[in-house]
Design a protein around this motif. Structure first.
Motif, PDB file in Angstrom:
ATOM      1  N   VAL A  51       0.841  -1.202   0.000  1.00 37.56           N
ATOM      2  CA  VAL A  51       0.000   0.000   0.000  1.00 37.56           C
ATOM      3  C   VAL A  51       0.876   1.253   0.000  1.00 37.56           C
ATOM      4  CG1 VAL A  51      -1.629   1.351   1.373  1.00 37.56           C
ATOM      5  CG2 VAL A  51      -2.015  -1.090   1.028  1.00 37.56           C
ATOM      6  N   ALA A  52       1.929   1.264   0.821  1.00 42.18           N
ATOM      7  CA  ALA A  52       2.851   2.406   0.857  1.00 42.18           C
ATOM      8  C   ALA A  52       3.564   2.572  -0.475  1.00 42.18           C
ATOM      9  CB  ALA A  52       3.861   2.217   1.985  1.00 42.18           C
ATOM     10  N   LEU A  53       3.927   1.452  -1.101  1.00 44.75           N
ATOM     11  CA  LEU A  53       4.597   1.507  -2.404  1.00 44.75           C
ATOM     12  C   LEU A  53       3.680   2.128  -3.454  1.00 44.75           C
ATOM     13  CD1 LEU A  53       7.113   0.689  -4.046  1.00 44.75           C
ATOM     14  CD2 LEU A  53       6.086  -1.566  -4.354  1.00 44.75           C
ATOM     15  N   ALA A  54       2.404   1.762  -3.415  1.00 48.37           N
ATOM     16  CA  ALA A  54       1.442   2.327  -4.369  1.00 48.37           C
ATOM     17  C   ALA A  54       1.287   3.829  -4.174  1.00 48.37           C
ATOM     18  CB  ALA A  54       0.094   1.633  -4.212  1.00 48.37           C
ATOM     19  N   GLU A  55       1.326   4.272  -2.908  1.00 44.85           N
ATOM     20  CA  GLU A  55       1.196   5.700  -2.631  1.00 44.85           C
ATOM     21  C   GLU A  55       2.418   6.482  -3.097  1.00 44.85           C
ATOM     22  OE1 GLU A  55       0.569   5.679   1.541  1.00 44.85           O
ATOM     23  OE2 GLU A  55      -1.566   5.122   1.415  1.00 44.85           O
ATOM     24  N   GLN A  56       3.596   5.877  -2.968  1.00 46.18           N
ATOM     25  CA  GLN A  56       4.835   6.581  -3.294  1.00 46.18           C
ATOM     26  C   GLN A  56       5.188   6.521  -4.773  1.00 46.18           C
ATOM     27  OE1 GLN A  56       7.913   7.220  -0.980  1.00 46.18           O
ATOM     28  NE2 GLN A  56       6.795   7.099   0.944  1.00 46.18           N
ATOM     29  N   ILE A  57       4.716   5.497  -5.464  1.00 46.72           N
ATOM     30  CA  ILE A  57       5.136   5.314  -6.855  1.00 46.72           C
ATOM     31  C   ILE A  57       4.601   6.418  -7.755  1.00 46.72           C
ATOM     32  CG2 ILE A  57       3.260   3.859  -7.757  1.00 46.72           C
ATOM     33  CD1 ILE A  57       6.956   3.029  -8.158  1.00 46.72           C
TER      34      ILE A  57
END
Length: 633
Positions: free
Chosen positions: A404-410
């Motif tokens: 979820v954090a990766l999706a927000e940062q990408i």
């Protein structure tokens, strides 16, 4: 002068000896007072007329932790827990084998995100659960197993069903404890439940000696505690010991306590670790997600994980509980030819997957690719890195939270190559076209199993839940039948346990009563839990079982015959399993070569929906070459 010095030395020695003796006596007195709970009893009196019992404290604690179902096979050791829990509105679900109770608790934990709970009696009741507890350990399912035991004062004295239960469960559980005083019930259960759900989830075991669960007057009568002085010194000492034991057992037992859940610890990735993943992903041309069951653990909801994966937009292979994460027909979900896809990838993200036998111990991972490994469990995170593979980035953290954090940062700047997605998709299309051709090939006898499963695939509703329990037939189903969404597929996991079907289906139907629950059985695995059709009937749970009956342990036979020229111990019979379903109060249907597959499967659905009966469809199948060369060890 010498005499004076000698006198002083003797005086000092005498004083030190006196101090030593006094200190020793004080130490022994303190130990004695603590050992026998005398100080605690002085401040916390016992109400000898109270009818309250430890089973009520267990029930209160379970209720405070949101437990809705308690699975059991009854026994005198645990009766107070069952009676008290039912009074509080916790549904008691009794099974026909203790192992099923634990499998059902496992399914509840996986599907609800809460602790799954089972209670069984002492001795053989607990030994019957060992396989299911080990399965939960390897599947990382948070379950609480409560077991009865002989009274603490009678352990080792030949009491009924008295064995060393703790030695059995310590290697299998994250936390084990024996309750020896009624006042310890609540804090012990609080700690056990928090431990089960923290870090890498897993099973916990709490042992309840029978005297911690029954009321004071019954325990007093059972252990023979007497208020009399006794005729001899020996009798007086024994009476004092028994009465003190009884008072310490119940002292402070029913004082008001906070029963609310303790905090659950979930490991999270650091900002730097997330940034490292972002950098590797943005540079990749052919990235792949390989998801395992751990990705579906709380605290991240399945729908939020699904949205994150779709936002990142890279191809995924889904295994275990992650099957169905992207729904039935997502272009990102690649089902076939995983080994070939891995060879071409330049970035592989192992999201809760483990490099054990399922990934060739890491040998299938490309040597030149970057590898991000994410796992809550450090041992699993680095499994076989000493021999076959090396992670570029290894992160001990919760998978869902990191994705979820990766999706927000990408951000919107990243987009996976459509050519890469379509290339893998084309491979799926070719493989599935071949499967359809194989489904049309007649078998020497009975029905083609691929055709049966393809037609099951066409009639399954969107709310269906699939339980996989078997070898060859279930292995075929894993390639043919598609879960409709997240948390709609249940299989045993890495332990490869046969016999999960009855318990998993039981738990699934209770957690999701509106869902159409199907158990896909092999005829061999059916034998482990077919008696649970009685449980389904008694508890009015209309579960549907589809039994692939090829009269054998075919997954083993596929390798054993070519290797050794013998099918010894691999042969079963085309048994009338549908009559067993009828006998347990459900509905049995026979599906053979002369029957219409669609109409029979739809009839099963109608009986389950309208008549509220469990249905067993006994499908007579022949053999195909679909799974030749598959590995069964």
């Amino acid at each position: 002068m010498t005499d004076l010095l000698d006198g002083l030395i003797h005086e000092l020695l005498y004083q030190n000896l006196v101090l030593f003796v006094i200190g020793g006596l004080l130490f022994l007195a303190t130990w004695f007072l603590r050992k026998f709970g005398i100080i605690y009893q002085f401040f916390h009196k016992v109400d000898i007329h109270s009818r309250s019992h430890g089973g009520e404290l267990v029930a209160d604690t379970l209720k405070a932790h949101g437990v809705e179902f308690l699975f059991t096979l009854t026994g005198g050791h645990i009766s107070p827990i069952l009676v008290a829990s039912e009074k509080l509105g916790i549904r008691i679900v009794d099974t026909r084998h203790e192992v099923t109770a634990v499998f059902a608790a496992d399914a509840v934990a996986r599907l609800s995100g809460k602790i799954g709970v089972a209670a069984v009696t002492a001795g053989p009741g607990l030994t019957n659960t060992v396989t299911a507890v080990k399965n939960a350990q390897m599947a990382e399912s948070p379950i609480l197993l409560m077991g009865g035991a002989a009274a603490s004062i009678l352990k080792g004295r030949g009491a009924l069903q008295d064995i060393d239960q703790m030695s059995l469960f310590k290697p299998l559980c994250k936390f084990t404890a024996t309750v020896t005083r009624v006042r310890d019930i609540v804090p012990t259960l609080q700690q056990a439940i928090a431990q089960a759900q923290s870090g890498t989830p897993g099973p916990v075991f709490v042992e309840f000696p029978i005297d911690t669960l029954y009321p004071y007057n019954l325990v007093q009568k059972e252990i023979g505690a007497s208020g009399g002085a006794g005729k001899t010194l020996r009798h007086r000492i024994v009476n004092w010991y028994l009465n003190n034991y009884l008072c310490n057992l119940f002292a402070g037992a029913f004082e008001e306590r906070d029963m609310s859940p303790l905090p659950v610890r979930v490991p999270k990735a650091t900002a730097d670790q997330i940034q490292s993943c972002v950098e590797l992903l943005t540079r990749a041309k052919k990235p792949l997600f390989v998801f395992g069951s751990q990705a579906l653990l709380p605290p991240v909801a399945a729908k939020d994980l699904q949205a994150a994966v779709e936002k990142i937009g890279i191809p995924c292979f889904l295994g275990g509980m992650s099957r169905g994460l992207l729904g039935r027909n997502s272009p990102l979900h690649i089902r076939q030819n995983r080994r070939a896809a891995l060879k071409e990838a330049d970035l592989v993200i192992l999201a809760g997957n483990v490099c054990d036998f399922r990934l060739g111990y890491g040998k299938v991972l490309p040597k030149k690719a970057k590898i991000i490994a994410i796992n809550r469990n450090k041992e699993q995170l680095y499994k076989n890195t000493d021999m076959f593979w090396r992670p570029t980035v290894a992160i001990q953290a919760d998978v869902g939270s990191l994705v979820v954090a990766l999706a927000e940062q990408i951000g919107k700047g990243f987009s996976c190559s459509q050519d890469w997605i379509e290339q893998l998709g084309q491979s799926d299309i070719k493989k599935e076209k071949l499967n359809k051709e194989l489904a049309q090939q007649p078998t020497k006898i009975h029905l083609n199993p691929i055709k049966v499963l393809q037609q099951l695939e066409e009639i399954l509703p969107d709310n269906s839940i699939l339980v996989a329990d078997g070898g060859d037939f279930v292995g075929t189903a894993a390639y043919v039948v598609r879960p409709r969404g997240p948390l709609r597929w249940l299989d045993p996991g890495a332990f490869g346990t046969l016999g999960v079907g009855g318990g998993f289906a039981l738990g699934a139907k209770l957690v999701c009563p509106e869902s159409e629950v199907w158990v896909i059985y092999g005829d061999g695995s059916l034998g482990y839990s077919v008696a649970e059709f009685d449980t389904f009937t008694r508890h009015k749970l209309p579960i549907i079982a589809l039994v692939g009956n090829d009269a054998g342990w075919t997954q083993i036979e596929r390798e054993q015959v070519p290797m050794f020229g013998s099918s010894v111990a691999c042969q079963l019979a085309f048994t009338d399993y549908h009559t067993v379903g009828d006998g347990y109060g459900g509905k049995g249907l026979l599906l053979g070569r002369g029957d219409d597959i669609d109409s029979t499967l739809q009839k099963a659905q109608k009986v389950a929906k309208n008549d509220k009966l469990p249905v067993l469809v006994n499908v007579l199948i022949g053999k195909t070459s679909f799974r030749e060369g598959s590995i069964s060890v």
